[in-house]
Design a protein around this motif. Sequence first.
Motif, PDB file in Angstrom:
ATOM      1  N   HIS A 164       0.854  -1.195   0.000  1.00  0.00           N
ATOM      2  CA  HIS A 164       0.000   0.000   0.000  1.00  0.00           C
ATOM      3  C   HIS A 164       0.886   1.239   0.000  1.00  0.00           C
ATOM      4  N   TRP A 165       0.504   2.214  -0.848  1.00  0.00           N
ATOM      5  CA  TRP A 165       1.175   3.520  -0.846  1.00  0.00           C
ATOM      6  C   TRP A 165       0.399   4.481   0.050  1.00  0.00           C
ATOM      7  N   ARG A 166       1.149   5.224   0.861  1.00  0.00           N
ATOM      8  CA  ARG A 166       0.538   6.192   1.762  1.00  0.00           C
ATOM      9  C   ARG A 166       1.236   7.545   1.631  1.00  0.00           C
ATOM     10  N   GLU A 167       0.450   8.585   1.923  1.00  0.00           N
ATOM     11  CA  GLU A 167       0.977   9.960   1.923  1.00  0.00           C
ATOM     12  C   GLU A 167       0.373  10.679   3.118  1.00  0.00           C
ATOM     13  N   GLU A 168       1.274  11.070   4.034  1.00  0.00           N
ATOM     14  CA  GLU A 168       0.859  11.721   5.275  1.00  0.00           C
ATOM     15  C   GLU A 168      -0.132  10.851   6.052  1.00  0.00           C
ATOM     16  N   SER A 181      -7.351   8.536  -2.521  1.00  0.00           N
ATOM     17  CA  SER A 181      -7.118   9.934  -2.857  1.00  0.00           C
ATOM     18  C   SER A 181      -7.687  10.253  -4.231  1.00  0.00           C
ATOM     19  N   SER A 182      -8.124  11.480  -4.390  1.00  0.00           N
ATOM     20  CA  SER A 182      -8.735  11.900  -5.654  1.00  0.00           C
ATOM     21  C   SER A 182      -7.703  12.169  -6.741  1.00  0.00           C
ATOM     22  N   TRP A 183      -6.451  12.338  -6.376  1.00  0.00           N
ATOM     23  CA  TRP A 183      -5.448  12.649  -7.395  1.00  0.00           C
ATOM     24  C   TRP A 183      -4.701  11.415  -7.877  1.00  0.00           C
ATOM     25  N   VAL A 184      -5.202  10.218  -7.535  1.00  0.00           N
ATOM     26  CA  VAL A 184      -4.654   8.975  -8.072  1.00  0.00           C
ATOM     27  C   VAL A 184      -5.353   8.669  -9.390  1.00  0.00           C
ATOM     28  N   ILE A 185      -4.584   8.567 -10.446  1.00  0.00           N
ATOM     29  CA  ILE A 185      -5.156   8.289 -11.753  1.00  0.00           C
ATOM     30  C   ILE A 185      -5.399   6.796 -11.930  1.00  0.00           C
ATOM     31  N   HIS A 233       7.788  20.015  -4.177  1.00  0.00           N
ATOM     32  CA  HIS A 233       9.198  19.699  -3.938  1.00  0.00           C
ATOM     33  C   HIS A 233       9.379  19.096  -2.545  1.00  0.00           C
ATOM     34  N   ARG A 234      10.126  17.996  -2.464  1.00  0.00           N
ATOM     35  CA  ARG A 234      10.455  17.266  -1.237  1.00  0.00           C
ATOM     36  C   ARG A 234       9.215  16.647  -0.560  1.00  0.00           C
ATOM     37  N   LYS A 235       8.220  16.313  -1.335  1.00  0.00           N
ATOM     38  CA  LYS A 235       7.076  15.582  -0.792  1.00  0.00           C
ATOM     39  C   LYS A 235       7.474  14.114  -0.620  1.00  0.00           C
ATOM     40  N   VAL A 236       7.059  13.492   0.491  1.00  0.00           N
ATOM     41  CA  VAL A 236       7.473  12.129   0.840  1.00  0.00           C
ATOM     42  C   VAL A 236       6.274  11.184   0.731  1.00  0.00           C
ATOM     43  N   PHE A 237       6.504  10.052   0.056  1.00  0.00           N
ATOM     44  CA  PHE A 237       5.507   8.993  -0.045  1.00  0.00           C
ATOM     45  C   PHE A 237       6.077   7.733   0.611  1.00  0.00           C
ATOM     46  N   LYS A 238       5.190   6.935   1.214  1.00  0.00           N
ATOM     47  CA  LYS A 238       5.599   5.760   1.975  1.00  0.00           C
ATOM     48  C   LYS A 238       4.850   4.528   1.483  1.00  0.00           C
TER      49      LYS A 238
END
Length: 432
Positions: free
Chosen positions: A159-163, A170-174, A194-199
């Motif tokens: 699973h991908w997570r952000e914050e 999320s609505s911005w996942v295509i 810039h420098r956004k982190v995904f986990k």
Amino acid sequence: MQLLGGVPPARLFLALCVWRLVPRREAAGTDEVVFGQVGGSILLLCRNVSKEATEVVWFQGDPHSFPPLFSSRVSFPPDVRFSLVDNSSLSITELRVQDEGNYTCREVLNKTDHEHRVQLLVANPPQATPKCWAETSSSGLMLQLFCSWPGGYPHPTLHWREEGQDLENSSWVISSTSSSDTHVETLNSSHLAHRKVFKCVGSHVVKQEQPACTVEIKLPSLESDPPQTCFAGDNVTLTCRVTEGTPAARLSWLRDITQPEVEIQPGGRFLIAQEGNVSRLTIQNCSQGTDGGCYVCKAQNPVGLRELFVCLTVKQPVNIVGVVGAVVVLSILAVLTVTGVVLYYNPLLCLTGAAFRNADSGDVLVLVDSEDDEEGKGSEEALSSCTEPEAMALVSGSRAQAAHLNHLMEGDNDELHGRVSPLEVTEETRGS
């Protein structure tokens, strides 16, 4: 004679006969899926066992096959890794991949049989941790997040997570796709920074902890070599490199800011080569009128773009032969000028030099003095004023030249003695 496991042949034959005589009745059953780890142990429960059950039998594969894997009443040649617990549950130690499959527990009652079916999956968890990376989509406008955790069976869940929030919601996942051990999320670049982190978080059926990996996206940063100089007709290479940027940036070259949307395409006099994060633009046969000026190195990824100016100066080639010839001519003129000035102000240096050069041939430098001091002084004054004959002569070593020189000098002395100085005339007048 005994068979494997110490079972006499007579007893085995009796069990076989009894098994064949057991009446077949319709069985009601339940299903269950359990997971075991390679090398570990597992306990398969025979659920809802009645205390009135006369026998509990375990089968592997076909529940109607013979002999069964285990029976609570009859001992069959067992695998030492298999055993019964509480006379109903099946224990398997040192699990192998071959142990995977369907197991059936049959409870024999007076009027009916009760079956419980168990599917055993022997799992092998991944040994390493998940790996994360980011790429640019083929269109160049979207970000793709990759998470891979290979080496496990069955396949892990990623699973991908952000914050702290799952990106799947999320609505911005295509799009979101998974294949074997890799999970990919495609995101719209409008929400990137810039420098956004995904986990990425991984989980496995036989692994309690949930290992994770992260990826940080960055704007590209550029650097280049110092400004270049090219002589007309030569070749020159301009270099541009990306020092930072996630995902990898696409590099392109533009002529200048007057046509910002027109990229230089390789071909003709322009050669473009890219190795990793370094791009090189080679210009062949430089022209002062068309190639001089600044070029733009452009780096772009889904996070954003950066531009860097790389300037080129084109010069006409210098005539080396003409420059060397001019330097030689000027050097000769300078030597002649210095020599002329020296000879003009001190001409005796020429005679002195000649005397030293002819020293081996016997040349003699002769200086003639007057007989008395007054006459000598007069001679010196005459020499200095250049009104009297020269008092210096360069005579060769031959006797004839020496005699001729003496004759000339005697005549000059007589002339000097014949003259009356004004001082003598005055003295005579006073005496008379």
